[in-house]
Motif scaffolding. Structure first.
Motif, PDB file in Angstrom:
ATOM      1  N   MET A 106     -11.088  26.205  66.916  1.00 40.14           N
ATOM      2  CA  MET A 106     -12.416  25.835  66.422  1.00 40.14           C
ATOM      3  C   MET A 106     -12.448  24.351  66.062  1.00 40.14           C
ATOM      4  O   MET A 106     -11.515  23.831  65.470  1.00 40.14           O
ATOM      5  N   GLU A 129     -17.333  22.395  76.542  1.00 32.21           N
ATOM      6  CA  GLU A 129     -17.325  23.823  76.224  1.00 32.21           C
ATOM      7  C   GLU A 129     -15.907  24.373  76.248  1.00 32.21           C
ATOM      8  O   GLU A 129     -15.525  25.198  75.405  1.00 32.21           O
ATOM      9  N   ARG A 130     -15.120  23.921  77.209  1.00 28.96           N
ATOM     10  CA  ARG A 130     -13.732  24.380  77.287  1.00 28.96           C
ATOM     11  C   ARG A 130     -12.922  23.875  76.096  1.00 28.96           C
ATOM     12  O   ARG A 130     -12.114  24.614  75.518  1.00 28.96           O
ATOM     13  N   ALA A 187     -13.933  23.327  73.196  1.00 24.20           N
ATOM     14  CA  ALA A 187     -14.346  24.007  71.966  1.00 24.20           C
ATOM     15  C   ALA A 187     -13.671  25.361  71.797  1.00 24.20           C
ATOM     16  O   ALA A 187     -13.656  25.906  70.685  1.00 24.20           O
ATOM     17  N   ARG A 188     -13.102  25.895  72.857  1.00 23.95           N
ATOM     18  CA  ARG A 188     -12.480  27.220  72.782  1.00 23.95           C
ATOM     19  C   ARG A 188     -11.029  27.098  72.319  1.00 23.95           C
ATOM     20  O   ARG A 188     -10.076  27.353  73.058  1.00 23.95           O
ATOM     21  N   GLN A 189     -10.869  26.700  71.075  1.00 24.60           N
ATOM     22  CA  GLN A 189      -9.541  26.538  70.497  1.00 24.60           C
ATOM     23  C   GLN A 189      -9.288  27.643  69.487  1.00 24.60           C
ATOM     24  O   GLN A 189     -10.198  28.040  68.760  1.00 24.60           O
ATOM     25  N   ASP A 190      -8.051  28.123  69.435  1.00 22.06           N
ATOM     26  CA  ASP A 190      -7.719  29.176  68.480  1.00 22.06           C
ATOM     27  C   ASP A 190      -7.129  28.620  67.192  1.00 22.06           C
ATOM     28  O   ASP A 190      -6.555  29.350  66.395  1.00 22.06           O
ATOM     29  N   ALA A 250     -19.351  20.755  73.608  1.00 20.06           N
ATOM     30  CA  ALA A 250     -18.416  21.264  72.598  1.00 20.06           C
ATOM     31  C   ALA A 250     -19.123  21.693  71.320  1.00 20.06           C
ATOM     32  O   ALA A 250     -18.668  22.601  70.623  1.00 20.06           O
TER      33      ALA A 250
END
Length: 235
Positions: A1, A130-131, A133-136, A206
Motif C-alpha cells: 500500500m 496501478e501496478r 500501487a499493488r504492494q503488500d 497509483a
C-alpha cells in the motif's frame, strides 16, 4: 500500500557539489525537495520511485550504486543504506541518481526505481502506476519529473505555451486532481520538452480510488525549466 507521495523534479542542480558557483540560486528548490523527501520518509523509509527516462525503461534495484561523474563531479549515491561503493554503475539514469541522492538526504532506507518511456501513452503510464500501487507492504511513492524546459530563461528556446502547461500541472499537484493529470496532453508535452508528464500520469494510476490531501511546496521555473514539488497523504 502506498502511504504517501512526494513529487519532485530531478535536475542535476539539486546536488550542491554540481553547482558550486550557484548553490544559493538553487537552494529554494533543493530545500523543498529535501523537505518533501523527509515527509515521505516519516511515513515510510521504504520507497518506490517512478520517472521517465528516454534511454532506459525498467527497474533499478535498491542494491545499485551510481555516480554523478557524467555531470561533472564524481559524487557517489546509493539506493539503499549500507550499500558499498566498490561496484559503482557509471551509467545509471539521472532520475535514478536523483532518487538515490534524495533518499540519502531524507534518511530513507531504500528506493527501487521504475523508469518508463517519457513519451509513452497515457494508458501505458497509468497502468504502470496501478501496478506499483499493488504492494503488500507500506511504501512511499517518489515521483520524479521536470516540467517544460521552454520557459523564458537560459534554454534559449522559449515557448509561450509552457507557462499554461505548467500552471495546469501545478494546480493538479496542489489539489491531487487525478483527472487533470490524466488529461495532460501527450503531444504538447513532447513539444514543450516536459519530462515529467508520464510519471505524473503514473501517479494518477497509483493514486486512483483513494482520497488524498495535497500540499504544494514549490512551483517555479527559475532556470527556464518548470519544477514542481508536492506532498500527498491519504485523506
Amino acid at each position: 500500500m502506498i502511504v504517501g507521495v512526494a513529487v519532485v523534479p530531478h535536475p542535476p542542480l539539486l546536488v550542491p557539489e554540481l553547482v558550486a558557483g550557484a548553490v544559493a540560486e538553487t537552494e529554494a528548490v533543493r530545500r523543498a525537495c529535501v523537505a518533501a523527501g523527509k515527509r515521505l520518509a516519516a511515513l515510510s523509509r521504504d520507497w518506490l520511485a517512478i520517472a521517465g527516462d528516454p534511454h532506459f525503461h525498467g527497474l533499478t534495484s535498491a542494491d545499485a550504486v551510481g555516480t554523478f561523474r557524467g555531470y561533472g563531479v564524481d559524487k557517489i549515491v546509493s539506493l539503499a543504506e549500507g550499500a558499498g561503493a566498490d561496484d559503482v554503475d557509471p551509467g545509471l539514469p539521472l532520475p535514478v541518481l536523483a532518487a538515490g541522492w534524495l533518499r540519502e538526504q531524507a534518511g530513507a532506507a531504500r528506493v527501487v526505481v521504475q523508469t518508463i518511456d517519457p513519451v509513452g501513452s497515457v494508458n501505458d503510464s497509468k497502468r504502470v502506476g496501478e501496478r506499483l500501487a499493488r504492494q503488500d507492504r507500506p511504501v512511499g511513492l517518489l515521483v520524479l519529473g521536470d516540467g517544460s524546459s521552454r520557459h523564458p530563461g537560459p534554454s534559449g528556446h522559449p515557448d509561450e505555451r509552457s507557462v499554461g502547461y505548467d500552471l495546469g500541472v501545478r494546480e493538479a499537484l496542489a489539489t491531487a486532481d487525478l483527472d487533470a493529470l490524466l488529461g495532460l496532453d501527450v503531444e504538447l508535452a513532447a513539444e514543450l520538452n516536459v519530462s515529467g508528464r508520464a510519471a505524473w500520469q503514473a501517479l494518477a494510476g497509483a493514486a486512483a480510488g483513494r482520497s488524498w490531501r495535497a500540499e504544494l511546496l514549490y512551483s517555479d521555473a527559475p532556470f527556464g525549466v518548470g519544477y514542481h514539488v508536492a506532498c500527498w497523504e491519504p485523506a
